[in-house]
Design a protein around this motif. Structure first.
Motif, short mmCIF file in Angstrom:
data_model
loop_
_atom_site.label_atom_id
_atom_site.label_comp_id
_atom_site.label_asym_id
_atom_site.label_seq_id
_atom_site.Cartn_x
_atom_site.Cartn_y
_atom_site.Cartn_z
N ARG A 198 81.13 70.11 20.86
CA ARG A 198 80.38 68.86 21.07
C ARG A 198 80.56 68.42 22.51
NH1 ARG A 198 82.34 66.12 15.59
NH2 ARG A 198 80.90 67.15 14.19
N GLY A 199 79.45 68.00 23.12
CA GLY A 199 79.49 67.54 24.50
C GLY A 199 79.91 66.09 24.59
N LEU A 200 79.71 65.53 25.75
CA LEU A 200 80.03 64.12 25.97
C LEU A 200 79.13 63.24 25.13
CD1 LEU A 200 80.41 64.05 29.84
CD2 LEU A 200 82.22 63.72 28.18
N PRO A 201 79.67 62.18 24.55
CA PRO A 201 78.82 61.26 23.81
C PRO A 201 77.86 60.57 24.77
CG PRO A 201 81.07 60.42 23.90
CD PRO A 201 81.07 61.78 24.54
N ARG A 202 76.64 60.42 24.32
CA ARG A 202 75.64 59.77 25.17
C ARG A 202 75.92 58.28 25.27
NH1 ARG A 202 70.32 62.67 25.53
NH2 ARG A 202 70.80 64.73 24.77
N ALA A 203 75.74 57.76 26.46
CA ALA A 203 75.94 56.32 26.67
C ALA A 203 74.78 55.57 26.03
CB ALA A 203 76.01 56.01 28.16
N ALA A 204 75.09 54.46 25.46
CA ALA A 204 74.06 53.63 24.84
C ALA A 204 73.14 53.08 25.93
CB ALA A 204 74.69 52.50 24.06
N VAL A 205 71.86 53.10 25.64
CA VAL A 205 70.90 52.57 26.59
C VAL A 205 71.00 51.06 26.56
CG1 VAL A 205 68.45 52.43 27.15
CG2 VAL A 205 69.39 54.54 26.20
N PRO A 206 71.23 50.46 27.73
CA PRO A 206 71.34 49.01 27.72
C PRO A 206 70.01 48.37 27.33
CG PRO A 206 71.36 49.84 29.97
CD PRO A 206 71.37 51.02 29.04
N THR A 207 70.10 47.42 26.42
CA THR A 207 68.89 46.73 25.99
C THR A 207 68.69 45.50 26.86
OG1 THR A 207 70.14 45.48 24.36
CG2 THR A 207 69.08 47.51 23.60
N ARG A 208 67.45 45.22 27.11
CA ARG A 208 67.13 44.07 27.94
C ARG A 208 67.21 42.81 27.08
NH1 ARG A 208 61.45 42.49 30.01
NH2 ARG A 208 62.00 40.73 31.31
N VAL A 209 67.99 41.86 27.54
CA VAL A 209 68.16 40.62 26.80
C VAL A 209 67.16 39.60 27.37
CG1 VAL A 209 69.76 38.77 26.19
CG2 VAL A 209 70.59 41.12 26.43
#
Length: 103
Positions: free
Chosen positions: A75-86
């Motif tokens: 398993r590779g690096l976990p993907r970073a969560a895409v920041p949601t626009r508030v």
């Protein structure tokens, strides 16, 4: 299988890796990992055990490549969560009315 890790050739087999990792307690996984048996190990820990070298001497990619060729699940690096626009309350209300406001 012959592979090169940290500029040194190694003859690795799947059964040899399983035997080497038997009884080794997995460290906490924070990056790339390899599933050996029923346990998930950090790639660098696996590389250190099977090569008996310092973790700084080889890259995670070298070990991942070798473990993949031997048939282990990697398993590779976990993907970073895409920041949601508030949206501000004004922007949210405007969007609900169909009139977007840019601030």
């Amino acid at each position: 299988m012959r592979c090169v890790i940290a500029r040194f050739p190694f003859d690795l087999t799947k059964s040899g890796v399983l035997e080497s990792m038997k009884g080794v307690k997995p460290e906490r996984v924070t990056g790339e990992s390899v599933i050996i048996g029923r346990r998930t190990y950090p790639v660098k820990q696996v590389g250190q055990v099977i090569t008996r070298q310092d973790r700084r001497d080889f890259s995670a990619g070298e070990v991942l490549r070798a473990m993949t060729q031997l048939g282990f699940t990697c398993r590779g690096l976990p993907r970073a969560a895409v920041p949601t626009r508030v949206l501000s309350p004004l922007q949210q209300a405007s969007a609900m009315l169909g009139i977007p406001v840019t601030v």
